[in-house]
Design a protein around this motif. Structure first.
Motif, PDB file in Angstrom:
ATOM      1  N   SER A 174       1.572   6.002 -10.934  1.00 30.92           N
ATOM      2  CA  SER A 174       2.353   6.901 -11.790  1.00 30.92           C
ATOM      3  C   SER A 174       3.097   6.122 -12.875  1.00 30.92           C
ATOM      4  CB  SER A 174       3.341   7.697 -10.934  1.00 30.92           C
ATOM      5  OG  SER A 174       4.148   8.513 -11.749  1.00 30.92           O
ATOM      6  N   LYS A 175       3.754   5.037 -12.494  1.00 25.03           N
ATOM      7  CA  LYS A 175       4.499   4.224 -13.458  1.00 25.03           C
ATOM      8  C   LYS A 175       3.548   3.561 -14.450  1.00 25.03           C
ATOM      9  CE  LYS A 175       8.162   2.298 -15.208  1.00 25.03           C
ATOM     10  NZ  LYS A 175       9.202   3.046 -15.892  1.00 25.03           N
ATOM     11  N   ALA A 176       2.405   3.068 -13.981  1.00 27.71           N
ATOM     12  CA  ALA A 176       1.419   2.450 -14.874  1.00 27.71           C
ATOM     13  C   ALA A 176       0.908   3.470 -15.892  1.00 27.71           C
ATOM     14  CB  ALA A 176       0.275   1.856 -14.062  1.00 27.71           C
ATOM     15  N   SER A 177       0.660   4.696 -15.469  1.00 25.42           N
ATOM     16  CA  SER A 177       0.222   5.758 -16.389  1.00 25.42           C
ATOM     17  C   SER A 177       1.295   6.043 -17.431  1.00 25.42           C
ATOM     18  CB  SER A 177      -0.106   7.037 -15.627  1.00 25.42           C
ATOM     19  OG  SER A 177      -1.253   6.853 -14.835  1.00 25.42           O
ATOM     20  N   GLU A 178       2.535   6.072 -17.003  1.00 23.61           N
ATOM     21  CA  GLU A 178       3.658   6.288 -17.924  1.00 23.61           C
ATOM     22  C   GLU A 178       3.721   5.164 -18.970  1.00 23.61           C
ATOM     23  OE1 GLU A 178       8.427   5.675 -17.589  1.00 23.61           O
ATOM     24  OE2 GLU A 178       7.497   6.823 -15.966  1.00 23.61           O
ATOM     25  N   LEU A 179       3.629   3.919 -18.516  1.00 21.10           N
ATOM     26  CA  LEU A 179       3.681   2.781 -19.435  1.00 21.10           C
ATOM     27  C   LEU A 179       2.489   2.769 -20.379  1.00 21.10           C
ATOM     28  CD1 LEU A 179       4.905   0.019 -16.949  1.00 21.10           C
ATOM     29  CD2 LEU A 179       6.236   1.076 -18.811  1.00 21.10           C
ATOM     30  N   GLU A 180       1.325   3.176 -19.879  1.00 27.26           N
ATOM     31  CA  GLU A 180       0.140   3.237 -20.730  1.00 27.26           C
ATOM     32  C   GLU A 180       0.324   4.300 -21.816  1.00 27.26           C
ATOM     33  OE1 GLU A 180      -4.699   3.461 -20.328  1.00 27.26           O
ATOM     34  OE2 GLU A 180      -3.489   4.303 -18.715  1.00 27.26           O
ATOM     35  N   SER A 181       0.853   5.464 -21.453  1.00 28.37           N
ATOM     36  CA  SER A 181       1.056   6.535 -22.438  1.00 28.37           C
ATOM     37  C   SER A 181       2.101   6.145 -23.481  1.00 28.37           C
ATOM     38  CB  SER A 181       1.435   7.850 -21.751  1.00 28.37           C
ATOM     39  OG  SER A 181       2.735   7.775 -21.204  1.00 28.37           O
ATOM     40  N   GLU A 182       3.011   5.242 -23.130  1.00 28.15           N
ATOM     41  CA  GLU A 182       4.027   4.749 -24.066  1.00 28.15           C
ATOM     42  C   GLU A 182       3.506   3.582 -24.908  1.00 28.15           C
ATOM     43  OE1 GLU A 182       7.318   3.747 -21.527  1.00 28.15           O
ATOM     44  OE2 GLU A 182       7.813   5.841 -21.154  1.00 28.15           O
ATOM     45  N   GLY A 183       2.262   3.159 -24.660  1.00 26.60           N
ATOM     46  CA  GLY A 183       1.690   2.055 -25.412  1.00 26.60           C
ATOM     47  C   GLY A 183       2.215   0.688 -25.006  1.00 26.60           C
ATOM     48  N   PHE A 188       0.815  -1.205   0.000  1.00 28.07           N
ATOM     49  CA  PHE A 188       0.000   0.000   0.000  1.00 28.07           C
ATOM     50  C   PHE A 188       0.858   1.269   0.000  1.00 28.07           C
ATOM     51  CE2 PHE A 188      -3.358  -2.684   2.335  1.00 28.07           C
ATOM     52  CZ  PHE A 188      -3.883  -3.144   1.138  1.00 28.07           C
ATOM     53  N   ASP A 189       2.057   1.181   0.559  1.00 24.83           N
ATOM     54  CA  ASP A 189       2.960   2.341   0.604  1.00 24.83           C
ATOM     55  C   ASP A 189       3.433   2.774  -0.779  1.00 24.83           C
ATOM     56  OD1 ASP A 189       2.766   2.502   3.364  1.00 24.83           O
ATOM     57  OD2 ASP A 189       4.666   1.459   3.739  1.00 24.83           O
ATOM     58  N   VAL A 190       3.356   1.891  -1.786  1.00 22.91           N
ATOM     59  CA  VAL A 190       3.854   2.251  -3.124  1.00 22.91           C
ATOM     60  C   VAL A 190       2.718   2.461  -4.139  1.00 22.91           C
ATOM     61  CG1 VAL A 190       6.073   1.087  -2.738  1.00 22.91           C
ATOM     62  CG2 VAL A 190       4.223  -0.128  -3.917  1.00 22.91           C
ATOM     63  N   ILE A 191       1.483   2.568  -3.664  1.00 27.86           N
ATOM     64  CA  ILE A 191       0.359   2.727  -4.597  1.00 27.86           C
ATOM     65  C   ILE A 191       0.535   3.950  -5.491  1.00 27.86           C
ATOM     66  CG2 ILE A 191      -2.103   3.310  -4.735  1.00 27.86           C
ATOM     67  CD1 ILE A 191      -2.581   1.286  -2.496  1.00 27.86           C
ATOM     68  N   ALA A 192       0.903   5.078  -4.947  1.00 22.57           N
ATOM     69  CA  ALA A 192       1.052   6.294  -5.762  1.00 22.57           C
ATOM     70  C   ALA A 192       2.142   6.105  -6.824  1.00 22.57           C
ATOM     71  CB  ALA A 192       1.368   7.497  -4.885  1.00 22.57           C
ATOM     72  N   ALA A 193       3.259   5.515  -6.437  1.00 19.08           N
ATOM     73  CA  ALA A 193       4.343   5.262  -7.394  1.00 19.08           C
ATOM     74  C   ALA A 193       3.898   4.259  -8.454  1.00 19.08           C
ATOM     75  CB  ALA A 193       5.588   4.759  -6.668  1.00 19.08           C
ATOM     76  N   GLU A 194       3.132   3.252  -8.046  1.00 21.57           N
ATOM     77  CA  GLU A 194       2.610   2.241  -8.979  1.00 21.57           C
ATOM     78  C   GLU A 194       1.686   2.887 -10.010  1.00 21.57           C
ATOM     79  OE1 GLU A 194       1.944  -1.863 -10.259  1.00 21.57           O
ATOM     80  OE2 GLU A 194       3.478  -0.927  -9.033  1.00 21.57           O
ATOM     81  N   ALA A 202       9.675  -7.812 -18.730  1.00 20.84           N
ATOM     82  CA  ALA A 202      10.483  -6.651 -18.320  1.00 20.84           C
ATOM     83  C   ALA A 202       9.605  -5.427 -18.067  1.00 20.84           C
ATOM     84  CB  ALA A 202      11.541  -6.349 -19.381  1.00 20.84           C
ATOM     85  N   ILE A 203       8.590  -5.241 -18.896  1.00 19.41           N
ATOM     86  CA  ILE A 203       7.680  -4.108 -18.704  1.00 19.41           C
ATOM     87  C   ILE A 203       7.006  -4.207 -17.337  1.00 19.41           C
ATOM     88  CG2 ILE A 203       5.482  -3.110 -19.479  1.00 19.41           C
ATOM     89  CD1 ILE A 203       6.455  -3.855 -22.381  1.00 19.41           C
ATOM     90  N   VAL A 204       6.457  -5.365 -17.024  1.00 19.59           N
ATOM     91  CA  VAL A 204       5.763  -5.539 -15.747  1.00 19.59           C
ATOM     92  C   VAL A 204       6.739  -5.460 -14.580  1.00 19.59           C
ATOM     93  CG1 VAL A 204       4.383  -7.143 -14.376  1.00 19.59           C
ATOM     94  CG2 VAL A 204       3.830  -6.747 -16.784  1.00 19.59           C
ATOM     95  N   GLU A 205       7.940  -5.980 -14.762  1.00 21.94           N
ATOM     96  CA  GLU A 205       8.936  -5.912 -13.688  1.00 21.94           C
ATOM     97  C   GLU A 205       9.381  -4.485 -13.398  1.00 21.94           C
ATOM     98  OE1 GLU A 205      11.901  -8.729 -15.000  1.00 21.94           O
ATOM     99  OE2 GLU A 205      10.950 -10.351 -13.856  1.00 21.94           O
ATOM    100  N   SER A 206       9.089  -3.540 -14.294  1.00 21.94           N
ATOM    101  CA  SER A 206       9.451  -2.142 -14.042  1.00 21.94           C
ATOM    102  C   SER A 206       8.456  -1.456 -13.102  1.00 21.94           C
ATOM    103  CB  SER A 206       9.544  -1.370 -15.366  1.00 21.94           C
ATOM    104  OG  SER A 206       8.263  -1.115 -15.919  1.00 21.94           O
ATOM    105  N   LEU A 207       7.344  -2.112 -12.811  1.00 18.74           N
ATOM    106  CA  LEU A 207       6.367  -1.557 -11.872  1.00 18.74           C
ATOM    107  C   LEU A 207       6.839  -1.755 -10.430  1.00 18.74           C
ATOM    108  CD1 LEU A 207       3.195  -2.899 -13.663  1.00 18.74           C
ATOM    109  CD2 LEU A 207       3.751  -0.475 -13.328  1.00 18.74           C
TER     110      LEU A 207
END
Length: 94
Positions: free
Chosen positions: A28-37, A20-26, A66-71
């Protein structure tokens, strides 16, 4: 580009308060990956099931992994990657 469904399950012994402590970071990173397609839909199973489903777009299983491991939450996940294909047409030979 190929489509994959990545199934992420929380490892036994995961302390959910740490997650739960990393939800905001998660998010943010998911939004970045989504915008990159690189990712599409993300589905969360109930907390009791501890499973996350992530639609991923990559050239290979290794790339999808690798993409998922970057989360950030990947530190607590066991990851399984499934290549996706469109369903066959009725009556078509398989």
């Amino acid at each position: 580009m190929n489509s994959y469904m990545v199934v992420c399950t929380f490892k036994e012994g995961t302390v959910m308060s740490d997650v739960f402590d990393v939800i905001a970071a998660e998010q943010s990173k998911a939004s970045e990956l989504e915008s990159e397609g690189k990712i599409g839909s993300v589905y969360l199973a109930t907390l009791m099931r501890g499973t996350v489903f992530i639609e991923t777009f990559a050239e290979s299983v290794e790339g999808a992994t690798a993409i998922v491991e970057s989360l950030p939450m990947a530190a607590w996940w066991d990851i399984d990657v499934f290549p996706l294909s469109a369903p066959g047409k009725p009556g078509a030979a398989s």
